[in-house]
Enzyme design. Structure first.
Site, PDB file in Angstrom:
ATOM      1  N   SER A 154       0.864  -1.642   0.045  1.00 38.29           N
ATOM      2  CA  SER A 154      -0.171   0.402  -0.324  1.00 38.29           C
ATOM      3  C   SER A 154       0.808   1.033   0.295  1.00 38.29           C
ATOM      4  CB  SER A 154      -0.654   0.351   1.450  1.00 38.29           C
ATOM      5  OG  SER A 154      -1.484   1.222   1.033  1.00 38.29           O
ATOM      6  N   TYR A 167      -2.510  -1.782   9.623  1.00 44.20           N
ATOM      7  CA  TYR A 167      -2.522  -1.962   8.351  1.00 44.20           C
ATOM      8  C   TYR A 167      -0.879  -1.175   7.950  1.00 44.20           C
ATOM      9  CZ  TYR A 167      -3.625  -1.598   3.690  1.00 44.20           C
ATOM     10  OH  TYR A 167      -3.948  -1.961   2.413  1.00 44.20           O
TER      11      TYR A 167
END
Length: 260
Positions: A154, A167
């Site tokens: 990401s 995350y």
């Protein structure tokens, strides 16, 4: 570029390839699988969301595409091993692995509010799961002679997205881990690369506050929403012969929100 144009341009790019895509029942994973199939690959779609998974595969097979469904749990090491074995058995081997399966579930909380159990679950699925799936597929990818692993990170660890700590940490770990995997698996002619998508409009990002969507769109060099099809081209490239001498690298696919 729309989906039809991309499918036309990539036709037969992956002809004969056999690819396992995890987290493929919906969202980015399903779009990756569809693009790979349109590029000539066989694709095993793996996910814990059984109903969505079988519906997606039924739809793809109705279009005459060689798609296979595998139910598995990324939090269960035995299930990961069984998934890899099933993919190899159903497709007769394995040339590519897309480690897309992940969970967020840490959004909206500061470092003080984040629960330890949630942290552990995110790390087990996102980081440990990516390692174990890659390990489970290693022998088949080595036998292929042109094996390729694409790990989904990401762009959040590239700019330090707040209130998403577990995350962000997990995706940063995947970026680092992929470099070591590239060195360890290079002797078997297996490439390992990472893609860092920006905030993409899929089911998994529906929880993201409007302000975060606006931040991305306003700060991108390409000022529009990011769609799943925007990421698929990078997947096709990294699984194809076009990138056979590229390994251990990170591609940020985010419209220029983060440049590196």
């Amino acid at each position: 570029m729309n989906a039809n144009t991309q499918a036309s341009n990539s036709a037969n790019l992956l002809k004969g390839r056999r690819v396992l895509v995890t987290g493929a029942a919906r969202g980015l994973g399903l779009e990756f699988a569809r693009s790979l199939l349109q590029a000539g690959a066989q694709v095993a779609l793996a996910d814990i969301l059984a109903r969505d998974l079988h519906a997606a595969v039924a739809d793809l097979r109705a279009q005459g595409l060689p798609a296979y469904a595998i139910e598995f749990d990324m939090n269960d090491p035995a299930s990961i091993e069984a998934c890899a074995q099933s993919a190899v058995r159903q497709m007769g081997g394995l040339d590519g692995l897309v480690n897309n399966a992940a969970m967020t579930h840490s959004g909206g909380k500061t470092l003080h509010e984040l629960d330890v159990a949630v942290w552990d679950q995110v790390m087990n699925i996102n980081v440990r799961g990516t390692w174990l799936m890659t390990r489970a597929c290693h022998a088949a990818l080595s036998e292929s002679g042109r094996g390729a692993v694409v790990n989904l990170a990401s762009d959040t660890p590239l700019w330090g997205a707040p209130k998403l700590l577990a995350y962000v940490a997990s995706k940063g770990a995947i970026i680092a881990m992929s470099r070591t995997l590239a060195r360890e698996m290079g002797a078997d002619n297996i490439t390992v690369n990472t893609i860092a998508p920006g905030l993409t409009l899929v089911e998994a990002t529906e929880y993201v506050p409007r302000e975060r969507h606006e931040l991305y769109q306003n700060q991108r060099a390409l000022q529009r929403a990011q769609l799943p099809d925007d990421v698929s081209g990078a997947i096709l490239f990294l699984l194809s012969d076009l990138s056979r001498f590229m390994t251990g690298q990170l591609l940020a696919v985010n419209g220029g929100f983060v440049m590196h």
